[in-house]
Every structure is written in structure tokens, then in C-alpha cells.
Scaffold this motif. Sequence first.
Motif, mmCIF file in Angstrom:
data_model
loop_
_atom_site.group_PDB
_atom_site.id
_atom_site.type_symbol
_atom_site.label_atom_id
_atom_site.label_comp_id
_atom_site.label_asym_id
_atom_site.label_seq_id
_atom_site.Cartn_x
_atom_site.Cartn_y
_atom_site.Cartn_z
ATOM 1 N N SER A 1 4.462 -10.989 -21.298
ATOM 2 C CA SER A 1 4.092 -10.710 -19.903
ATOM 3 C C SER A 1 5.161 -11.170 -18.933
ATOM 4 C CB SER A 1 2.752 -11.365 -19.559
ATOM 5 O OG SER A 1 2.777 -12.755 -19.822
ATOM 6 N N THR A 2 6.073 -12.060 -19.391
ATOM 7 C CA THR A 2 7.245 -12.425 -18.602
ATOM 8 C C THR A 2 8.428 -12.569 -19.558
ATOM 9 O OG1 THR A 2 7.238 -14.853 -18.741
ATOM 10 C CG2 THR A 2 5.706 -13.843 -17.156
ATOM 11 N N GLU A 3 9.604 -12.770 -19.007
ATOM 12 C CA GLU A 3 10.805 -12.918 -19.834
ATOM 13 C C GLU A 3 10.895 -14.275 -20.519
ATOM 14 O OE1 GLU A 3 14.250 -10.224 -17.926
ATOM 15 O OE2 GLU A 3 13.569 -11.853 -16.603
ATOM 16 N N TYR A 4 9.925 -15.156 -20.224
ATOM 17 C CA TYR A 4 9.987 -16.516 -20.765
ATOM 18 C C TYR A 4 8.816 -16.825 -21.700
ATOM 19 C CZ TYR A 4 13.599 -17.105 -17.277
ATOM 20 O OH TYR A 4 14.758 -16.966 -16.534
ATOM 21 N N ASN A 5 8.048 -15.811 -22.081
ATOM 22 C CA ASN A 5 6.937 -16.076 -22.979
ATOM 23 C C ASN A 5 6.792 -14.977 -24.013
ATOM 24 O OD1 ASN A 5 5.152 -13.906 -22.186
ATOM 25 N ND2 ASN A 5 4.497 -15.087 -20.412
ATOM 26 N N VAL A 6 5.988 -15.259 -25.013
ATOM 27 C CA VAL A 6 5.548 -14.255 -25.981
ATOM 28 C C VAL A 6 4.204 -14.741 -26.506
ATOM 29 C CG1 VAL A 6 6.815 -15.332 -27.905
ATOM 30 C CG2 VAL A 6 6.137 -12.927 -28.054
ATOM 31 N N GLU A 7 3.294 -13.793 -26.745
ATOM 32 C CA GLU A 7 1.984 -14.120 -27.289
ATOM 33 C C GLU A 7 1.809 -13.420 -28.633
ATOM 34 O OE1 GLU A 7 -1.048 -15.067 -23.873
ATOM 35 O OE2 GLU A 7 -0.130 -13.118 -23.482
ATOM 36 N N LEU A 8 0.981 -13.982 -29.470
ATOM 37 C CA LEU A 8 0.794 -13.489 -30.830
ATOM 38 C C LEU A 8 -0.682 -13.220 -31.056
ATOM 39 C CD1 LEU A 8 2.428 -15.039 -34.004
ATOM 40 C CD2 LEU A 8 0.013 -14.412 -33.978
ATOM 41 N N MET A 9 -0.992 -11.998 -31.528
ATOM 42 C CA MET A 9 -2.355 -11.589 -31.807
ATOM 43 C C MET A 9 -2.428 -10.954 -33.192
ATOM 44 S SD MET A 9 -1.421 -11.145 -28.483
ATOM 45 C CE MET A 9 -1.006 -9.412 -28.486
ATOM 46 N N VAL A 10 -3.634 -10.561 -33.591
ATOM 47 C CA VAL A 10 -3.839 -9.839 -34.847
ATOM 48 C C VAL A 10 -3.066 -8.521 -34.806
ATOM 49 C CG1 VAL A 10 -5.598 -8.533 -36.131
ATOM 50 C CG2 VAL A 10 -6.048 -10.890 -35.447
ATOM 51 N N ALA A 11 -2.637 -8.055 -35.976
ATOM 52 C CA ALA A 11 -1.880 -6.806 -36.063
ATOM 53 C C ALA A 11 -2.633 -5.639 -35.446
ATOM 54 C CB ALA A 11 -1.567 -6.495 -37.526
ATOM 55 N N ASN A 12 -1.898 -4.801 -34.726
ATOM 56 C CA ASN A 12 -2.428 -3.563 -34.147
ATOM 57 C C ASN A 12 -3.520 -3.804 -33.110
ATOM 58 O OD1 ASN A 12 -0.746 -1.979 -35.925
ATOM 59 N ND2 ASN A 12 -2.215 -2.460 -37.542
ATOM 60 N N VAL A 13 -3.463 -4.938 -32.449
ATOM 61 C CA VAL A 13 -4.396 -5.256 -31.366
ATOM 62 C C VAL A 13 -3.608 -5.398 -30.076
ATOM 63 C CG1 VAL A 13 -5.910 -7.049 -30.427
ATOM 64 C CG2 VAL A 13 -6.155 -6.336 -32.810
#
Length: 284
Positions: A196-208
Motif C-alpha cells: 500500500s506504500t513504498e515502505y511496506n508489504v503485507e502477506l496473505m493466503v495465496a490468491n487472496v
Amino acid sequence: MEVTPKAIFLDMDGTILNHQNQVSIHTKEIIDELRNRGINVFIATGRAFEEIEGIVPPGFQVDGIVASNGMVGYAGHEVIFKHSLSRELVETVIKMARENKVYYELFPYGSPRITLKQDRDYVENEIRDPKPEGVGINEWSSRKDAIKEKINWADEIRGNEFSKFYFFARTKEQINHWKEKLELLKKEIDFTTSISTEYNVELMVANVNKATGIQQMLKHFNLSERETMAIGDSDNDLPMLRLVNYAVAMKNAPDSIKEVTDDVTEFTCDEDGVYHYLKSKLIL
């Protein structure tokens, strides 16, 4: 927009949330008005469901919430759908984050986010003042609040239901290096990432993602994609904006988002852009 939508999906950060992490009373009022007119209004956010109550005005109501980038959906407090990260993935990722000294928050369902005590020193060090120049004030404030009072500094991971990981870094170089590590891990354990920004990343279940969550929410409410509008501002909104019939970008969104939408709001999130847009387009 030729036809009034029957369902509107609204992002939070950078959309209905301003850069002080607040939803204005005007936004609440326009949502109330639209719902009174029979239009379903939903939130579609990267935030965990448990975060939302603390950043909306008293009495704020919507028809449903797609939270954690599509990992879970609620109508009121009824769970419409839910996905969970595997315990194997959780433990693997935390070990990798520690080795790379990457700030992380793990979000269990129904309880505070977790960071392990053994990682506290380096995690807190990532949020040391001064704020890095490129980091947005809302993201920085959220991290400060997390460090101060939102994180459960745990001895160990317990439970088996987790909605997502959130990762942050002070520099683009560091977060990009971490994204590369996650891409390599995907070859061993399948999962989805979102930014959502250039300084983060989020991890979720595949294909979600937000789009898959919206599809499940529409099915529950017997609505079709042809009857939908969505408003967003960042990369994690792209699946949602591509799915709906009528997509709107915030004025404060980057050009890459505006290029894939049907319209752009006249005002930013700090100027009640969603309120003004919905009022001018749908309240005749």
C-alpha cells in the motif's frame, strides 16, 4: 456513471481515512445517507477488522467489511468468509524476518497483533526518530502507535488462525530486498503479497486480495459486479478497482492508479474527497 450503483466499496487509508488516520463526520453522514437510499456501502481495507472501530466516528456503520486485504469478511459481527495463514508459513516467515531484521506484525484473528519479544530491540529501532523523509505521516503514526500500545510482545506464537503479516522498513532498499526474499519463499510455500506504500508489504493466503473478498461479499448479498463502484488510492486497491464496474481513484492517488480508473475525485483524502465525490455524483 450511467447507473446508480447498488454497492459501493471504500478503501480506508488514503481514501476515507485522512493522513491523521481519522474518518470525518462528513464521510459518516454521506454513508448513512446512501444506505438510507438503499445503496449498500462496504469497507474494503488492508487493515485488520479489530483496528477499524478505533479510527471511525461514533455510530459509524456499513453493510459489510472486507478486511486484511480480502482475508476475512464481516456483515456486522457475522463472519461471511475467513482465510488463515498456515502455522508453517507463520513460523518460517518470522524466522526469515529475524534473520533480515525486518519489522513485522502478525495479526491473529480476534486478538492483538503479535511481535515476538526476542525481536523487540530491532523492531523498535526501525521506528526511531526522525521519521524517514519518504514515509507517510499516517503510516509512521500507525507504527508509533503499534510500538507504544497495539503490539502484544509475546514469548511465543500461539493459536492457528492468522489474517496477515505486515512488514515495514525505513528505506526502499531494505523493503525491496525483503520483497525479493519473499518472492524466493513463494517457490516453496504459496502465498500472496500486497503493498500500500513504498515502505511496506503485507502477506496473505495465496490468491487472496480485495477483489476476491468483494466477490464473496457480493455473493452473500446477492449483488453482481455490474452493480458496483469502488474508490481507492494505492496498489493494494488495484484488484478491487479492476473488478468493479465503476472505479474511482482519489486525487491523492499516484498516476498509476488513476490510469486504470473511470474517474478521479476532485478533492484529496485530507479534503473529504470521498464525501464530496459521493455527494456530487449520487445525492441528487
